[in-house]
Design a protein around this motif. Structure first.
Motif: not given
Length: 369
Positions: A140-143, A147-149, A162-163
């Motif tokens: 997961q991407l942020t700007a 922010s983890g998987i 997941v984390d």
């Protein structure tokens, strides 16, 4: 996909006797944001779920005789113009001759509401379980980073965390990756943009403790990537290596996850200058080939390239036009086996025989250069 216009297409069957029917696309207003790489504008786009029953003059008599049909197996493809992302299907048709094939796009879930990258399909058996996981996993991407998987249930399209903070995984927007092959529980995240030495890194995450996208603590192991200088925006796992398209030289990149060494191959006719945003290996088709999805068509109008003879001298074995005039500007990909239970598609989305020669999951990722 053109950021200003979008096109969706129905399913296609193998061969020119099954023409496809277009599905109208509804654009969604843009929303401000940045992509965390080059300060690009974030967009939203959503496609209507659509599919078609293919017929032709040659099949009319057979249809009247009630030849049996086989339900199409959907393969999730995340189509996004930035954020959020939709799981969609890409279908390829044509006789397999370069410049002759066409492709389609069919949305199968609603927007996830988040941005993610490095999509991979996992077939490994979790620790303590007896059956394969068969879930999709992504970063997961942020700007500004990640922010983890996350896990994505292919039966519902639902996303679970997941984390949120993977130990030893840097908080930056990692460019490409995949999950290992048959029976593998390993996720590979490759920072292989060739921008600076600290971004030439491969992060390996063991997903063995993850059961159906459930929450658990994960740790990343880092390897330095050596060799290769151009930018790779997605990798596909095949035969012990990660394979991707180098946009800068128009080469095929092979990354050894054991040593971290990357070897590049000159492939006659493979274009440069635009990112190959999605890569996948067709597990149902098998063979010594991988597929690369270029984010914008080349001078021949091709966007999807099948690279054959990976164990010898790699060559372009077939090409396809994109599902829209300008392809998918932001995408990522992985292949999902046809037998896996996926998000239901309307009953009209049926195929005759074994017409679909390739289905691929492609999803959130790269920028258009």
């Amino acid at each position: 996909m053109d950021p200003s216009t979008g096109y969706g297409m129905c399913w296609l069957c193998k061969g020119p006797e099954f023409p496809g029917a277009a599905v109208k696309v509804i654009p969604v207003p843009e929303s401000a944001g940045t992509n965390g790489k080059k300060g690009g504008i974030m967009m939203k786009r959503k496609f209507l779920t659509g599919a078609a029953l293919f017929t032709c003059c040659a099949c009319t008599v057979s249809l009247l005789l009630a030849i049996a049909v086989t339900p199409a197996q959907a393969v999730p493809v995340v189509v996004q113009n930035r954020n959020p992302a939709d799981l969609s299907v890409v279908g390829l048709i044509g006789p397999g001759t370069p410049t002759s094939g066409t492709s389609t796009l069919n949305d199968i879930t609603s927007a996830a509401g988040i941005e993610y990258n490095n999509l991979g399909f996992r077939t490994g058996i979790p620790t303590g379980e007896s059956d394969p996981d068969n879930w999709l996993y992504a970063l997961q991407l942020t700007a500004a980073g990640n922010s983890g998987i996350i896990g994505i249930d292919p039966a519902t399209g639902n996303v679970s965390v997941v984390d949120s903070i993977v130990a030893d995984l840097p908080n930056r927007r990692i460019a490409s990756g995949d999950v290992g092959g048959a029976g593998d529980n390993t996720m590979y995240l490759a920072d292989d943009e060739g921008i600076s030495s600290d971004q030439k890194e491969l992060f390996i995450v063991d997903l063995s403790s993850v059961i159906n996208g459930g929450s658990t603590e994960l740790t990343a192991t880092k390897k330095t990537i050596t060799g290769g200088t151009g930018t790779v925006f997605d990798y596909a796992w095949y035969d012990g290596y990660l394979w991707g398209g180098d946009q800068d030289q128009g080469q095929l990149a092979r990354l050894d996850p054991t040593s971290g060494n990357r070897t590049d191959f000159n492939v006659t006719g493979l274009p440069s200058g635009v990112a190959f945003g999605a890569a996948w290996y067709n597990t149902d088709e098998g063979g010594d080939s991988v597929y690369l999805y270029r984010n914008s068509p080349d001078s021949n109008g091709d966007s999807i390239f099948r690279i054959d003879d990976l164990s010898g001298t790699p060559t372009i074995g077939a090409t396809w036009a994109p599902p829209s005039a300008t392809a998918l500007v932001y995408n990522d990909g992985t292949y999902v086996p046809r037998e896996v239970e996926l998000v239901p598609i309307p009953a009209a989305a049926w195929l005759f025989g074994s017409g679909l020669i390739a289905l691929v999951a492609i999803r959130r990722r790269t920028r258009k250069d």
